[in-house]
Write a protein that holds these residues in place. Structure first.
Motif, PDB file in Angstrom:
ATOM      1  N   ASP A 216       0.800  -1.238   0.031  1.00  0.00           N
ATOM      2  CA  ASP A 216      -0.112  -0.211  -0.040  1.00  0.00           C
ATOM      3  C   ASP A 216       0.700   1.091   0.098  1.00  0.00           C
ATOM      4  O   ASP A 216       2.118   1.092   0.226  1.00  0.00           O
ATOM      5  N   THR A 217       0.312   2.470  -0.357  1.00  0.00           N
ATOM      6  CA  THR A 217       0.694   3.672  -0.209  1.00  0.00           C
ATOM      7  C   THR A 217       0.842   4.300   0.946  1.00  0.00           C
ATOM      8  O   THR A 217       0.067   3.963   2.004  1.00  0.00           O
ATOM      9  N   VAL A 218       1.673   5.309   1.300  1.00  0.00           N
ATOM     10  CA  VAL A 218       1.595   6.283   2.205  1.00  0.00           C
ATOM     11  C   VAL A 218       0.116   6.793   2.755  1.00  0.00           C
ATOM     12  O   VAL A 218      -0.174   6.465   3.800  1.00  0.00           O
ATOM     13  N   ARG A 219      -0.562   6.937   1.664  1.00  0.00           N
ATOM     14  CA  ARG A 219      -1.986   7.678   1.991  1.00  0.00           C
ATOM     15  C   ARG A 219      -3.002   6.457   2.388  1.00  0.00           C
ATOM     16  O   ARG A 219      -3.629   6.542   3.394  1.00  0.00           O
ATOM     17  N   GLY A 220      -2.529   5.148   1.759  1.00  0.00           N
ATOM     18  CA  GLY A 220      -3.226   4.087   2.162  1.00  0.00           C
ATOM     19  C   GLY A 220      -3.208   3.732   3.694  1.00  0.00           C
ATOM     20  O   GLY A 220      -4.148   3.075   4.420  1.00  0.00           O
ATOM     21  N   ALA A 221      -2.113   3.637   3.982  1.00  0.00           N
ATOM     22  CA  ALA A 221      -1.610   3.415   5.339  1.00  0.00           C
ATOM     23  C   ALA A 221      -2.216   4.293   6.265  1.00  0.00           C
ATOM     24  O   ALA A 221      -2.710   4.010   7.292  1.00  0.00           O
ATOM     25  N   ALA A 222      -2.020   5.524   5.982  1.00  0.00           N
ATOM     26  CA  ALA A 222      -2.618   6.508   6.713  1.00  0.00           C
ATOM     27  C   ALA A 222      -4.130   6.618   6.997  1.00  0.00           C
ATOM     28  O   ALA A 222      -4.401   6.489   8.345  1.00  0.00           O
ATOM     29  N   GLN A 223      -4.779   6.204   5.932  1.00  0.00           N
ATOM     30  CA  GLN A 223      -6.262   5.822   6.046  1.00  0.00           C
ATOM     31  C   GLN A 223      -6.398   4.564   6.837  1.00  0.00           C
ATOM     32  O   GLN A 223      -7.367   4.612   7.760  1.00  0.00           O
ATOM     33  N   ARG A 224      -5.702   3.452   6.755  1.00  0.00           N
ATOM     34  CA  ARG A 224      -5.793   2.308   7.622  1.00  0.00           C
ATOM     35  C   ARG A 224      -5.830   2.425   8.929  1.00  0.00           C
ATOM     36  O   ARG A 224      -6.286   1.770   9.869  1.00  0.00           O
ATOM     37  N   PHE A 225      -4.809   3.251   9.360  1.00  0.00           N
ATOM     38  CA  PHE A 225      -4.478   3.372  10.704  1.00  0.00           C
ATOM     39  C   PHE A 225      -5.116   4.459  11.535  1.00  0.00           C
ATOM     40  O   PHE A 225      -4.562   4.917  12.507  1.00  0.00           O
ATOM     41  N   SER A 226      -5.579   5.719  10.615  1.00  0.00           N
ATOM     42  CA  SER A 226      -6.393   6.658  11.117  1.00  0.00           C
ATOM     43  C   SER A 226      -5.435   7.499  11.643  1.00  0.00           C
ATOM     44  O   SER A 226      -5.451   8.349  12.633  1.00  0.00           O
ATOM     45  N   ILE A 227      -4.157   7.977  10.873  1.00  0.00           N
ATOM     46  CA  ILE A 227      -3.292   8.744  11.455  1.00  0.00           C
ATOM     47  C   ILE A 227      -2.633   9.645  10.084  1.00  0.00           C
ATOM     48  O   ILE A 227      -3.182   9.179   8.838  1.00  0.00           O
ATOM     49  N   SER A 228      -2.318  10.908  10.188  1.00  0.00           N
ATOM     50  CA  SER A 228      -1.928  11.591   9.078  1.00  0.00           C
ATOM     51  C   SER A 228      -0.711  11.303   8.340  1.00  0.00           C
ATOM     52  O   SER A 228       0.037  10.194   8.524  1.00  0.00           O
ATOM     53  N   LYS A 229      -0.859  11.549   6.964  1.00  0.00           N
ATOM     54  CA  LYS A 229       0.131  11.169   5.838  1.00  0.00           C
ATOM     55  C   LYS A 229       1.539  11.599   6.622  1.00  0.00           C
ATOM     56  O   LYS A 229       2.529  10.828   6.202  1.00  0.00           O
ATOM     57  N   SER A 230       1.495  12.629   7.030  1.00  0.00           N
ATOM     58  CA  SER A 230       2.927  13.426   7.528  1.00  0.00           C
ATOM     59  C   SER A 230       3.430  12.349   8.444  1.00  0.00           C
ATOM     60  O   SER A 230       4.607  12.260   8.346  1.00  0.00           O
ATOM     61  N   THR A 231       2.626  11.984   9.469  1.00  0.00           N
ATOM     62  CA  THR A 231       3.184  11.120  10.382  1.00  0.00           C
ATOM     63  C   THR A 231       3.672   9.768   9.831  1.00  0.00           C
ATOM     64  O   THR A 231       4.610   9.230  10.325  1.00  0.00           O
ATOM     65  N   VAL A 232       2.896   9.084   8.869  1.00  0.00           N
ATOM     66  CA  VAL A 232       3.298   7.983   8.049  1.00  0.00           C
ATOM     67  C   VAL A 232       4.642   8.052   7.564  1.00  0.00           C
ATOM     68  O   VAL A 232       5.597   7.357   7.689  1.00  0.00           O
ATOM     69  N   HIS A 233       4.453   9.189   6.740  1.00  0.00           N
ATOM     70  CA  HIS A 233       5.900   9.534   6.096  1.00  0.00           C
ATOM     71  C   HIS A 233       7.343   9.724   7.072  1.00  0.00           C
ATOM     72  O   HIS A 233       8.328   9.002   6.658  1.00  0.00           O
ATOM     73  N   LYS A 234       6.860  10.528   7.967  1.00  0.00           N
ATOM     74  CA  LYS A 234       8.072  10.689   8.755  1.00  0.00           C
ATOM     75  C   LYS A 234       8.361   9.342   9.669  1.00  0.00           C
ATOM     76  O   LYS A 234       9.710   9.053   9.531  1.00  0.00           O
ATOM     77  N   ASP A 235       7.578   8.747  10.022  1.00  0.00           N
ATOM     78  CA  ASP A 235       7.858   7.319  10.792  1.00  0.00           C
ATOM     79  C   ASP A 235       8.781   6.331   9.785  1.00  0.00           C
ATOM     80  O   ASP A 235       9.708   5.906  10.161  1.00  0.00           O
ATOM     81  N   ILE A 236       8.187   6.341   8.619  1.00  0.00           N
ATOM     82  CA  ILE A 236       8.782   5.240   7.823  1.00  0.00           C
ATOM     83  C   ILE A 236      10.257   5.850   7.338  1.00  0.00           C
ATOM     84  O   ILE A 236      11.068   5.151   6.934  1.00  0.00           O
ATOM     85  N   THR A 237      10.130   6.975   6.633  1.00  0.00           N
ATOM     86  CA  THR A 237      11.531   7.430   6.127  1.00  0.00           C
ATOM     87  C   THR A 237      12.600   8.226   7.085  1.00  0.00           C
ATOM     88  O   THR A 237      13.489   8.049   6.636  1.00  0.00           O
ATOM     89  N   GLU A 238      12.072   8.409   8.329  1.00  0.00           N
ATOM     90  CA  GLU A 238      13.316   8.866   9.122  1.00  0.00           C
ATOM     91  C   GLU A 238      13.557   8.049  10.283  1.00  0.00           C
ATOM     92  O   GLU A 238      14.496   7.490  10.607  1.00  0.00           O
ATOM     93  N   LYS A 239      12.434   7.665  11.031  1.00  0.00           N
ATOM     94  CA  LYS A 239      12.605   7.068  12.265  1.00  0.00           C
ATOM     95  C   LYS A 239      12.945   5.500  12.058  1.00  0.00           C
ATOM     96  O   LYS A 239      13.698   4.691  12.818  1.00  0.00           O
ATOM     97  N   LEU A 240      12.104   4.862  11.194  1.00  0.00           N
ATOM     98  CA  LEU A 240      12.377   3.416  10.743  1.00  0.00           C
ATOM     99  C   LEU A 240      13.769   3.151  10.339  1.00  0.00           C
ATOM    100  O   LEU A 240      14.275   2.107  10.768  1.00  0.00           O
ATOM    101  N   GLU A 241      14.448   3.922   9.815  1.00  0.00           N
ATOM    102  CA  GLU A 241      15.695   3.891   9.447  1.00  0.00           C
ATOM    103  C   GLU A 241      16.776   3.706  10.698  1.00  0.00           C
ATOM    104  O   GLU A 241      17.381   2.770  10.513  1.00  0.00           O
TER     105      GLU A 241
END
Length: 103
Positions: free
Chosen positions: A38-63
């Motif tokens: 799924d996309t960042v948008r799809g994950a954000a909708q699935r977990f009811s959080i913002s796209k910004s949060t998903v993107h930051k978690d995945i691209t910065e923190k997960l690393e």
């Protein structure tokens, strides 16, 4: 426990611990994206959080948390990014097809 004034001064997100639930959220998002593609948008909708949060978690923190998982998720997100113009074009085509009553 921080005082309410510290909470206002630092903001809610900065009060979240750097491990524990943040780590779990990053790994949960990564697992979901790997399993579904799924996309960042799809994950954000699935977990009811913002796209910004998903993107930051995945691209910065997960690393920092799990570099191997980060590389896997990054490859999926790069693939999604390279295909997004195709998905957008298909969505527009379907929209106008429906408006003409062909769908």
């Amino acid at each position: 426990m921080p005082s309410p004034s510290a909470h206002r001064r630092k903001g809610w997100y900065s009060m979240m611990p750097e491990d524990g639930c943040l780590r779990e959220r990053c790994e949960l998002l990564a697992d979901y994206i790997v399993e579904t593609g799924d996309t960042v948008r799809g994950a954000a909708q699935r977990f009811s959080i913002s796209k910004s949060t998903v993107h930051k978690d995945i691209t910065e923190k997960l690393e920092k948390i799990n570099p191997a998982m980060f590389r896997h998720v990054k490859s999926i997100l790069d693939k999604n990014k390279s295909e997004r113009h195709l998905r957008g074009g298909e969505a527009t085509r379907q929209k106008y097809k429906k408006m003409r009553g062909e769908a």
